[in-house]
Scaffold this motif. Structure first.
Motif, PDB file in Angstrom:
ATOM      1  N   ARG A 110       1.216  -1.239  -0.052  1.00  0.00           N
ATOM      2  CA  ARG A 110      -0.143  -0.297  -0.250  1.00  0.00           C
ATOM      3  C   ARG A 110       1.110   1.088   0.223  1.00  0.00           C
ATOM      4  O   ARG A 110       2.035   1.186   0.401  1.00  0.00           O
ATOM      5  N   SER A 111       0.059   2.283  -0.414  1.00  0.00           N
ATOM      6  CA  SER A 111       1.345   2.999  -0.204  1.00  0.00           C
ATOM      7  C   SER A 111       0.090   4.622  -0.442  1.00  0.00           C
ATOM      8  O   SER A 111      -1.004   4.447  -0.647  1.00  0.00           O
ATOM      9  N   TYR A 112       1.115   5.537   0.267  1.00  0.00           N
ATOM     10  CA  TYR A 112      -0.352   6.632   1.079  1.00  0.00           C
ATOM     11  C   TYR A 112       0.298   8.345   0.422  1.00  0.00           C
ATOM     12  O   TYR A 112       2.083   8.339   0.916  1.00  0.00           O
ATOM     13  N   ALA A 113      -0.308   8.906   0.433  1.00  0.00           N
ATOM     14  CA  ALA A 113       0.636  10.604   0.745  1.00  0.00           C
ATOM     15  C   ALA A 113       0.483  11.258   1.546  1.00  0.00           C
ATOM     16  O   ALA A 113       0.081  10.435   2.806  1.00  0.00           O
ATOM     17  N   PHE A 114       1.814  11.515   2.541  1.00  0.00           N
ATOM     18  CA  PHE A 114       2.482  12.060   3.388  1.00  0.00           C
ATOM     19  C   PHE A 114       1.329  12.939   3.713  1.00  0.00           C
ATOM     20  O   PHE A 114       0.866  13.903   2.894  1.00  0.00           O
ATOM     21  N   GLN A 115       0.992  12.911   5.207  1.00  0.00           N
ATOM     22  CA  GLN A 115      -0.388  13.756   5.957  1.00  0.00           C
ATOM     23  C   GLN A 115       0.666  14.270   7.259  1.00  0.00           C
ATOM     24  O   GLN A 115       0.812  13.772   8.031  1.00  0.00           O
ATOM     25  N   ASP A 134       7.814  15.874  12.165  1.00  0.00           N
ATOM     26  CA  ASP A 134       7.943  14.862  11.824  1.00  0.00           C
ATOM     27  C   ASP A 134       7.584  14.838   9.905  1.00  0.00           C
ATOM     28  O   ASP A 134       6.635  15.136   9.818  1.00  0.00           O
ATOM     29  N   ASP A 135       9.026  14.747   8.877  1.00  0.00           N
ATOM     30  CA  ASP A 135       8.574  14.490   7.325  1.00  0.00           C
ATOM     31  C   ASP A 135       8.342  12.771   7.011  1.00  0.00           C
ATOM     32  O   ASP A 135       7.864  11.872   7.840  1.00  0.00           O
ATOM     33  N   GLY A 136       8.515  12.763   5.627  1.00  0.00           N
ATOM     34  CA  GLY A 136       7.998  11.290   5.318  1.00  0.00           C
ATOM     35  C   GLY A 136       8.900  10.267   5.826  1.00  0.00           C
ATOM     36  O   GLY A 136       8.575   9.149   6.249  1.00  0.00           O
TER      37      GLY A 136
END
Length: 451
Positions: A110-115, A134-136
């Motif tokens: 699974r992949s996600y855009a960073f929030q 926190d960053d990605g």
């Protein structure tokens, strides 16, 4: 005037040279002792080296008598190891099998855009706390550092620099199909940009049977007793031999014995045939032939050679080393003849293979019988000779070393006496020079007075 040397000023004699020549005569016994010591040291080294080789030969003889070599084993053959490999877990049914792998197992992804922002992520049974800082990459690091996380996390950045395409990619640690909700990330809007790739089970057939499935590419159920590891799709043959002793392992132990036997015999014969140099005056000459014609070593080689050709008393088709293809070879043909005369062994592996095929139990008895087997007989011969510290070779080497140490003491005592002798000579010649000088002075005075 103690210690003063006038060096022939009064007498005209070269007293320093005279003293040196007198001392050289007195040192002749020391030179002989040093040569004798070099002989003893060379003998000690030679016996120690022979002891090491004989112990190595003893180890290979014990290996011949090891019954564990004859434990039943099975060998496997895989026609294409780029597609799969096989490992034996226990007794497997002998024969050949065709394995057709139509799909390899792979992991759910699974992949996600960073929030960004504070968030508590729930991934399976794992909980990961993120902060606004926190960053990605740090989010991926925290997920990977969580002990019970079911996934590996990777922060993948767009190669063209479009940050809107950066993604946090989560890959399940286990391959195969799972319920879609098991690995979902819950928390702070992370599900809005999700992309999903389902896990896949491995699919395969055995001997054209029904399709079987496995969450893992490592399969133990395909052929009982074997573990298969799938690497690529396609058909591969796996064959299993019937249970039995490992013929190659037996052959390797015999070859190791032959190689060590020849190495040992060659080295010992070299020491036995190296002749002494009569009236040696240099260390190089004195240390030659220190074991020339040694009766104990000659007897040991003779016993070994007889044992290699004699029958052991074992019943059956294999009663001597020759029945296994091991002998001193033919007596003709250059090097072959020289090796045969030296008692070195040759190993005819084809003859061994034939003997193994027709009488493996006879070979086992010949090698492993506790009293008559060749392993036991060679061990009984070599053990008293090669035993560390108390064996014949180590005892003789120690004796040579002790004698060398005794000579050290003798040389030290002689050196002390020679130092005293040189001191006395120097004092005597100095006194003579002083007396002659005084006499010459008085003569000159009288001559002057008479004149």
């Amino acid at each position: 005037m103690a210690g003063l040397s006038l060096g022939g000023l009064a007498s005209g004699l070269d007293t320093t040279t005279i003293i040196s020549q007198l001392m050289a005569i007195d040192r002749a016994p020391e030179t002989r002792m040093q040569l004798q010591q070099s002989v003893l040291q060379a003998r000690q080294t030679a016996l120690t080296d022979i002891g090491t080789r004989v112990r190595n030969l003893l180890d290979t003889a014990k290996d011949l008598g090891d019954v564990a070599t004859w434990a039943d084993t099975q060998t496997l053959d895989v026609s294409d190891t780029t597609k799969l490999t096989a490992t034996r877990l226990s007794g497997a049914a002998p024969g050949g099998h065709d394995i057709n792998v139509t799909a390899l197992a792979r992991s759910e992804q699974r992949s996600y855009a960073f929030q960004s922002g504070d968030a508590t992520l729930t991934i399976g049974a794992a909980t990961v706390n993120l902060t606004a800082g926190d960053d990605g990459q740090s989010a991926a690091d925290k997920i990977n550092a969580t002990a019970n996380s079911p996934v590996y996390a990777v922060w993948v950045q767009d190669p063209l620099g479009d940050t809107t395409k950066d993604r946090l990619v989560l890959t399940r640690k286990d391959t195969g199909e799972f319920q879609q909700g098991d690995m979902a990330v819950a928390g702070a809007g992370w599900t809005t940009s999700e992309t999903y790739k389902a896990g896949v089970n491995a699919a395969f057939t055995v001997d054209d049977g029904a399709i079987q499935y496995s969450k893992s590419n490592v399969v133990k159920s395909a052929i009982p007793g074997l573990q298969l590891t799938f690497k690529a799709t396609g058909t591969t043959s796996v064959s299993v031999t019937p249970p039995g002793p490992d013929q190659d392992a037996v052959k390797k132990k015999l070859q190791s014995f032959v190689d060590q036997y020849n190495s040992t015999v060659d080295f010992v014969r070299g020491k036995l045939t190296e002749k002494k140099v009569p009236n040696a005056t240099t260390t190089t000459d004195a240390t030659k032939g220190v074991l020339f014609g040694d009766s104990q070593l000659t007897g040991l080689l003779s016993q070994l050679r007889n044992m290699m050709s004699d029958k052991t008393g074992i019943a059956g088709s294999v009663r001597s080393m020759a029945d296994l293809g091991i002998s001193t070879g033919t007596g003709s043909g250059g090097a072959a003849s020289a090796d045969a005369l030296a008692g070195k062994l040759t190993f005819d592996t084809e003859k061994f293979d034939d003997a193994f095929e027709s009488g493996r139990l006879d070979i086992k008895a010949f090698m492993t019988d506790a009293s008559k087997g060749i392993g036991a007989k060679v061990t009984a011969l070599l053990d008293p000779v090669a035993k560390p510290t108390s064996g014949l070779l180590d005892v003789r080497a120690k004796q040579a070393g002790d004698q060398s140490s005794d000579i050290d003491d003798q040389i030290a005592a002689l050196e002390a006496r020679l130092d005293e002798r040189q001191t006395r000579l120097q004092a005597q010649f100095t006194a003579m020079e002083q007396a002659m000088s005084q006499s010459q002075s008085q003569g000159s005075w009288l001559t002057a007075q008479l004149g």
